[in-house]
Design a protein around this motif. Structure first.
Motif, short mmCIF file in Angstrom:
data_model
loop_
_atom_site.label_atom_id
_atom_site.label_comp_id
_atom_site.label_asym_id
_atom_site.label_seq_id
_atom_site.Cartn_x
_atom_site.Cartn_y
_atom_site.Cartn_z
N CYS A 5 58.88 14.92 3.86
CA CYS A 5 57.69 15.64 3.39
C CYS A 5 56.63 14.70 2.59
CB CYS A 5 57.79 16.96 2.45
SG CYS A 5 56.49 17.65 1.89
N ASN B 44 50.07 16.17 1.80
CA ASN B 44 49.10 16.22 2.45
C ASN B 44 47.95 16.18 1.39
OD1 ASN B 44 46.74 16.90 4.00
ND2 ASN B 44 47.79 18.20 5.36
N LYS C 179 44.90 16.66 1.52
CA LYS C 179 43.94 17.82 1.86
C LYS C 179 44.09 19.00 0.84
CE LYS C 179 43.25 17.20 6.75
NZ LYS C 179 43.52 17.57 8.16
N CYS D 67 53.36 19.76 3.27
CA CYS D 67 53.48 18.43 3.81
C CYS D 67 52.39 18.25 4.84
CB CYS D 67 54.83 18.46 4.42
SG CYS D 67 56.15 19.05 3.23
N LYS D 68 52.15 17.06 5.35
CA LYS D 68 51.17 16.52 6.38
C LYS D 68 52.22 16.96 7.68
CE LYS D 68 49.44 11.79 5.21
NZ LYS D 68 49.48 10.63 5.39
N ASN D 69 51.46 17.34 8.63
CA ASN D 69 52.03 17.39 10.08
C ASN D 69 52.70 16.24 10.53
OD1 ASN D 69 52.08 17.76 12.84
ND2 ASN D 69 50.99 19.70 12.55
N GLU E 287 51.00 13.37 11.85
CA GLU E 287 50.01 12.73 11.15
C GLU E 287 50.71 11.41 10.36
OE1 GLU E 287 48.10 15.50 9.05
OE2 GLU E 287 46.44 16.01 10.52
N VAL E 288 52.00 11.36 10.23
CA VAL E 288 52.61 10.62 9.61
C VAL E 288 53.10 9.66 10.15
CG1 VAL E 288 55.13 10.38 8.39
CG2 VAL E 288 54.12 12.80 8.35
N ASP F 106 53.87 5.12 5.51
CA ASP F 106 53.91 6.40 4.65
C ASP F 106 55.27 6.08 4.03
OD1 ASP F 106 51.68 8.03 4.68
OD2 ASP F 106 52.35 8.83 6.37
#
Length: 223
Positions: free
Chosen positions: A32, A35, A37, A52-54, A57-58, A62
């Motif tokens: 996870c 995100n 945003k 979490c980011k989608n 998008e990882v 990271d």
């Protein structure tokens, strides 16, 4: 019948107790990455509640951290630490672990402290470090560990380190919690505002001596 019921209840009780010993919750997904945003992970007390980011998008970046190549900033006592947790390395988020790099100049110490939420295992990268911990019976387990050796400090027990070699020492510590906590004994006792009379009675120190210790460990006066 009653005996069987008793055994079942005890088993359930023990199972529940064992379950609560886990340092962090088990993850419910592979990873996870927080995100950005939805805000910064630095702004929340619970480090695993940000969305979490989608997964699309990882990226590999990271899961890579490059901040341990050099020592951190040394204090007046000759200790430098770089804690690594999800606040600086988001890839650790929800994985139930964190770590730290500690550098000790010759003769420097990592004073007695404990981690309320994690067991720590320490690996000596270089140097000779007197390391140990104290159990709940006040028995000390301590040894000088050399380069390539490791020592484990059980969760919640006071432990310490001191560079006893003739060269600077570097150690890496790993924790089984992403937020292990770190309570330093001297600061907790003399820098927290505990009543002076209680400290005098507990340690047999004079008011002047208590004042000296407070000026040394009170975060309001320590620079």
């Amino acid at each position: 019948m009653y005996l069987r019921l008793f055994v079942v209840l005890v088993t359930i009780s023990l199972h529940g107790h064992i379950s609560t010993m886990a340092s962090d919750p088990d993850p419910i997904q592979d990873f996870c990455i927080p995100n950005p945003k939805f805000g910064s992970i630095r702004t929340i007390a619970h480090l695993s509640i940000l969305p979490c980011k989608n997964s699309t998008e990882v990226t590999t970046d990271d899961f890579v951290f490059s901040g341990l190549k050099l020592a951190g900033n040394f204090t007046e006592t000759g200790l430098a630490t770089i804690p690594v947790n999800p606040t600086v390395f988001p890839g650790l988020n929800t994985l139930g672990m964190s770590f730290v790099r500690a550098d000790l100049q010759v003769g420097a110490i990592n004073p007695p402290h404990f981690h309320p939420r994690a067991t720590e295992i320490t690996y000596v990268v270089q140097g000779s470090v007197y390391s140990g911990f104290v159990d709940s019976n006040n028995q000390v387990f301590a040894s000088v560990i050399e380069q390539g050796e490791v020592m484990v400090f059980p969760r919640g027990l006071v432990h310490f380190q001191m560079n006893v070699g003739k060269k600077p020492a570097t150690v890496f510590g790993s924790f089984n919690s992403q937020n292990p906590g770190n309570q330093k004994i001297p600061s907790a006792i003399f820098g927290s505002g505990i009543d002076v009379e209680l400290l005098e009675k507990a340690f047999g120190l004079s008011p002047k001596e208590i004042g000296t210790m407070r000026r040394r460990f009170d975060p309001k006066t320590v620079k």
